[in-house]
Design a protein around this motif. Structure first.
Motif, PDB file in Angstrom:
ATOM      1  N   GLY A   8     -57.803  72.437 -34.686  1.00  0.00           N
ATOM      2  CA  GLY A   8     -58.733  73.498 -35.056  1.00  0.00           C
ATOM      3  C   GLY A   8     -58.203  74.500 -36.056  1.00  0.00           C
ATOM      4  O   GLY A   8     -58.940  75.393 -36.480  1.00  0.00           O
ATOM      5  N   GLY A   9     -56.936  74.370 -36.425  1.00  0.00           N
ATOM      6  CA  GLY A   9     -56.389  75.300 -37.402  1.00  0.00           C
ATOM      7  C   GLY A   9     -56.973  75.070 -38.784  1.00  0.00           C
ATOM      8  O   GLY A   9     -57.667  74.083 -39.037  1.00  0.00           O
ATOM      9  N   GLY A  10     -56.689  76.000 -39.687  1.00  0.00           N
ATOM     10  CA  GLY A  10     -57.174  75.863 -41.045  1.00  0.00           C
ATOM     11  C   GLY A  10     -56.981  77.118 -41.850  1.00  0.00           C
ATOM     12  O   GLY A  10     -56.292  78.049 -41.410  1.00  0.00           O
ATOM     13  N   LEU A  11     -57.592  77.126 -43.025  1.00  0.00           N
ATOM     14  CA  LEU A  11     -57.519  78.268 -43.937  1.00  0.00           C
ATOM     15  C   LEU A  11     -58.844  79.018 -43.876  1.00  0.00           C
ATOM     16  O   LEU A  11     -59.910  78.427 -44.117  1.00  0.00           O
ATOM     17  N   VAL A  12     -58.773  80.301 -43.549  1.00  0.00           N
ATOM     18  CA  VAL A  12     -59.972  81.132 -43.468  1.00  0.00           C
ATOM     19  C   VAL A  12     -59.716  82.449 -44.179  1.00  0.00           C
ATOM     20  O   VAL A  12     -58.577  82.763 -44.531  1.00  0.00           O
ATOM     21  N   GLN A  13     -60.774  83.210 -44.382  1.00  0.00           N
ATOM     22  CA  GLN A  13     -60.645  84.528 -44.999  1.00  0.00           C
ATOM     23  C   GLN A  13     -60.572  85.613 -43.917  1.00  0.00           C
ATOM     24  O   GLN A  13     -61.038  85.410 -42.784  1.00  0.00           O
ATOM     25  N   ALA A  14     -60.014  86.736 -44.287  1.00  0.00           N
ATOM     26  CA  ALA A  14     -59.951  87.866 -43.363  1.00  0.00           C
ATOM     27  C   ALA A  14     -61.354  88.218 -42.872  1.00  0.00           C
ATOM     28  O   ALA A  14     -62.309  88.233 -43.654  1.00  0.00           O
ATOM     29  N   GLY A  15     -61.459  88.451 -41.565  1.00  0.00           N
ATOM     30  CA  GLY A  15     -62.739  88.753 -40.950  1.00  0.00           C
ATOM     31  C   GLY A  15     -63.448  87.552 -40.367  1.00  0.00           C
ATOM     32  O   GLY A  15     -64.405  87.708 -39.594  1.00  0.00           O
ATOM     33  N   ASP A  16     -63.009  86.366 -40.736  1.00  0.00           N
ATOM     34  CA  ASP A  16     -63.625  85.145 -40.231  1.00  0.00           C
ATOM     35  C   ASP A  16     -63.184  84.866 -38.791  1.00  0.00           C
ATOM     36  O   ASP A  16     -62.292  85.527 -38.237  1.00  0.00           O
ATOM     37  N   SER A  17     -63.805  83.851 -38.221  1.00  0.00           N
ATOM     38  CA  SER A  17     -63.469  83.392 -36.869  1.00  0.00           C
ATOM     39  C   SER A  17     -62.999  81.947 -36.920  1.00  0.00           C
ATOM     40  O   SER A  17     -63.334  81.189 -37.840  1.00  0.00           O
ATOM     41  N   LEU A  18     -62.242  81.582 -35.902  1.00  0.00           N
ATOM     42  CA  LEU A  18     -61.730  80.224 -35.784  1.00  0.00           C
ATOM     43  C   LEU A  18     -61.510  79.954 -34.306  1.00  0.00           C
ATOM     44  O   LEU A  18     -61.111  80.860 -33.551  1.00  0.00           O
ATOM     45  N   ARG A  19     -61.750  78.726 -33.882  1.00  0.00           N
ATOM     46  CA  ARG A  19     -61.474  78.352 -32.500  1.00  0.00           C
ATOM     47  C   ARG A  19     -60.472  77.211 -32.467  1.00  0.00           C
ATOM     48  O   ARG A  19     -60.712  76.151 -33.048  1.00  0.00           O
ATOM     49  N   LEU A  20     -59.383  77.456 -31.802  1.00  0.00           N
ATOM     50  CA  LEU A  20     -58.371  76.431 -31.592  1.00  0.00           C
ATOM     51  C   LEU A  20     -58.608  75.756 -30.246  1.00  0.00           C
ATOM     52  O   LEU A  20     -59.067  76.386 -29.298  1.00  0.00           O
ATOM     53  N   SER A  21     -58.258  74.477 -30.206  1.00  0.00           N
ATOM     54  CA  SER A  21     -58.326  73.718 -28.962  1.00  0.00           C
ATOM     55  C   SER A  21     -56.960  73.141 -28.649  1.00  0.00           C
ATOM     56  O   SER A  21     -56.178  72.838 -29.555  1.00  0.00           O
ATOM     57  N   CYS A  22     -56.701  72.975 -27.388  1.00  0.00           N
ATOM     58  CA  CYS A  22     -55.475  72.329 -26.928  1.00  0.00           C
ATOM     59  C   CYS A  22     -55.883  71.329 -25.859  1.00  0.00           C
ATOM     60  O   CYS A  22     -56.300  71.726 -24.753  1.00  0.00           O
ATOM     61  N   ALA A  23     -55.797  70.058 -26.213  1.00  0.00           N
ATOM     62  CA  ALA A  23     -56.188  68.995 -25.297  1.00  0.00           C
ATOM     63  C   ALA A  23     -54.958  68.476 -24.560  1.00  0.00           C
ATOM     64  O   ALA A  23     -53.914  68.227 -25.173  1.00  0.00           O
ATOM     65  N   ALA A  24     -55.106  68.318 -23.252  1.00  0.00           N
ATOM     66  CA  ALA A  24     -53.995  67.883 -22.421  1.00  0.00           C
ATOM     67  C   ALA A  24     -54.257  66.499 -21.832  1.00  0.00           C
ATOM     68  O   ALA A  24     -55.382  66.176 -21.462  1.00  0.00           O
ATOM     69  N   SER A  25     -53.213  65.711 -21.795  1.00  0.00           N
ATOM     70  CA  SER A  25     -53.305  64.424 -21.125  1.00  0.00           C
ATOM     71  C   SER A  25     -52.904  64.602 -19.666  1.00  0.00           C
ATOM     72  O   SER A  25     -52.303  65.613 -19.289  1.00  0.00           O
ATOM     73  N   GLY A  26     -53.199  63.620 -18.852  1.00  0.00           N
ATOM     74  CA  GLY A  26     -52.773  63.683 -17.460  1.00  0.00           C
ATOM     75  C   GLY A  26     -53.848  64.221 -16.539  1.00  0.00           C
ATOM     76  O   GLY A  26     -54.815  64.847 -16.968  1.00  0.00           O
ATOM     77  N   ARG A  27     -53.651  63.974 -15.253  1.00  0.00           N
ATOM     78  CA  ARG A  27     -54.656  64.330 -14.256  1.00  0.00           C
ATOM     79  C   ARG A  27     -54.371  65.633 -13.553  1.00  0.00           C
ATOM     80  O   ARG A  27     -55.111  66.020 -12.661  1.00  0.00           O
ATOM     81  N   THR A  28     -53.291  66.323 -13.965  1.00  0.00           N
ATOM     82  CA  THR A  28     -52.890  67.527 -13.248  1.00  0.00           C
ATOM     83  C   THR A  28     -53.076  68.787 -14.063  1.00  0.00           C
ATOM     84  O   THR A  28     -52.475  69.818 -13.763  1.00  0.00           O
ATOM     85  N   PHE A  29     -53.904  68.716 -15.091  1.00  0.00           N
ATOM     86  CA  PHE A  29     -54.074  69.853 -16.007  1.00  0.00           C
ATOM     87  C   PHE A  29     -54.448  71.126 -15.265  1.00  0.00           C
ATOM     88  O   PHE A  29     -53.970  72.217 -15.595  1.00  0.00           O
ATOM     89  N   CYS A  96     -49.798  75.806 -28.041  1.00  0.00           N
ATOM     90  CA  CYS A  96     -50.167  75.995 -26.647  1.00  0.00           C
ATOM     91  C   CYS A  96     -49.002  75.564 -25.764  1.00  0.00           C
ATOM     92  O   CYS A  96     -48.153  74.760 -26.156  1.00  0.00           O
ATOM     93  N   ASN A  97     -48.995  76.143 -24.569  1.00  0.00           N
ATOM     94  CA  ASN A  97     -47.886  75.976 -23.644  1.00  0.00           C
ATOM     95  C   ASN A  97     -48.443  75.825 -22.244  1.00  0.00           C
ATOM     96  O   ASN A  97     -49.301  76.610 -21.835  1.00  0.00           O
ATOM     97  N   ALA A  98     -47.963  74.827 -21.522  1.00  0.00           N
ATOM     98  CA  ALA A  98     -48.380  74.607 -20.138  1.00  0.00           C
ATOM     99  C   ALA A  98     -47.219  74.948 -19.217  1.00  0.00           C
ATOM    100  O   ALA A  98     -46.086  74.521 -19.450  1.00  0.00           O
ATOM    101  N   VAL A  99     -47.512  75.706 -18.182  1.00  0.00           N
ATOM    102  CA  VAL A  99     -46.471  76.126 -17.246  1.00  0.00           C
ATOM    103  C   VAL A  99     -46.927  75.862 -15.823  1.00  0.00           C
ATOM    104  O   VAL A  99     -48.038  76.238 -15.436  1.00  0.00           O
ATOM    105  N   PHE A 100     -46.036  75.238 -15.037  1.00  0.00           N
ATOM    106  CA  PHE A 100     -46.266  75.046 -13.603  1.00  0.00           C
ATOM    107  C   PHE A 100     -44.919  75.104 -12.924  1.00  0.00           C
ATOM    108  O   PHE A 100     -44.059  74.266 -13.181  1.00  0.00           O
ATOM    109  N   ASN A 101     -44.737  76.093 -12.075  1.00  0.00           N
ATOM    110  CA  ASN A 101     -43.443  76.339 -11.444  1.00  0.00           C
ATOM    111  C   ASN A 101     -42.354  76.411 -12.521  1.00  0.00           C
ATOM    112  O   ASN A 101     -42.436  77.216 -13.430  1.00  0.00           O
TER     113      ASN A 101
END
Length: 116
Positions: A8-29, A96-101
């Motif tokens: 979802g990253g990219g080049l935008v102008q000041a004042g614009d909006s952007l949405r990043l996504s972080c997709a995780a594999s595995g069944r314990t997300f 993005c960062n995933a933390v568990f214990n």
């Protein structure tokens, strides 16, 4: 374990909006607290925000509070970073960062560039 892929990253102008996504594999997300960090050229990686495992609690760095929103969809194994009113100083690689214990893992990052 979980593997993370940002998009979802990219080049935008000041004042614009952007949405990043972080997709995780595995069944314990849904066990993981999920954080967003960023690293600008020549600077250390810094905390942006975090959402707890259920999505009920979020916490943000002062620099993005009121502009950025973190959310997650555990059914889709995805966490989002909605970024509004972007500023040139938001330019960085976002991770993005995933933390568990004691376990923590990172994605590869996605570049966000905000032009003035």
């Amino acid at each position: 374990q979980v593997r993370l892929v940002e998009s979802g990253g990219g080049l935008v102008q000041a004042g614009d909006s952007l949405r990043l996504s972080c997709a995780a594999s595995g069944r314990t997300f849904s066990r993981y607290d999920m954080g967003w960090f960023r690293q600008a050229p020549g600077k250390e990686r810094e905390f942006v925000g975090i959402v707890n495992w259920s999505g009920s609690v979020t916490y943000y760095a002062d620099s993005v509070k009121g502009r950025f929103t973190i959310s997650r969809d555990n059914a889709k194994n995805t966490v989002y970073l909605q970024m509004n009113s972007l500023k040139p100083e938001d330019t960085a690689v976002y991770y993005c960062n995933a933390v568990f214990n004691s376990f923590s893992t990172w994605g590869q990052g996605t570049q966000v560039t905000v032009s003035s």
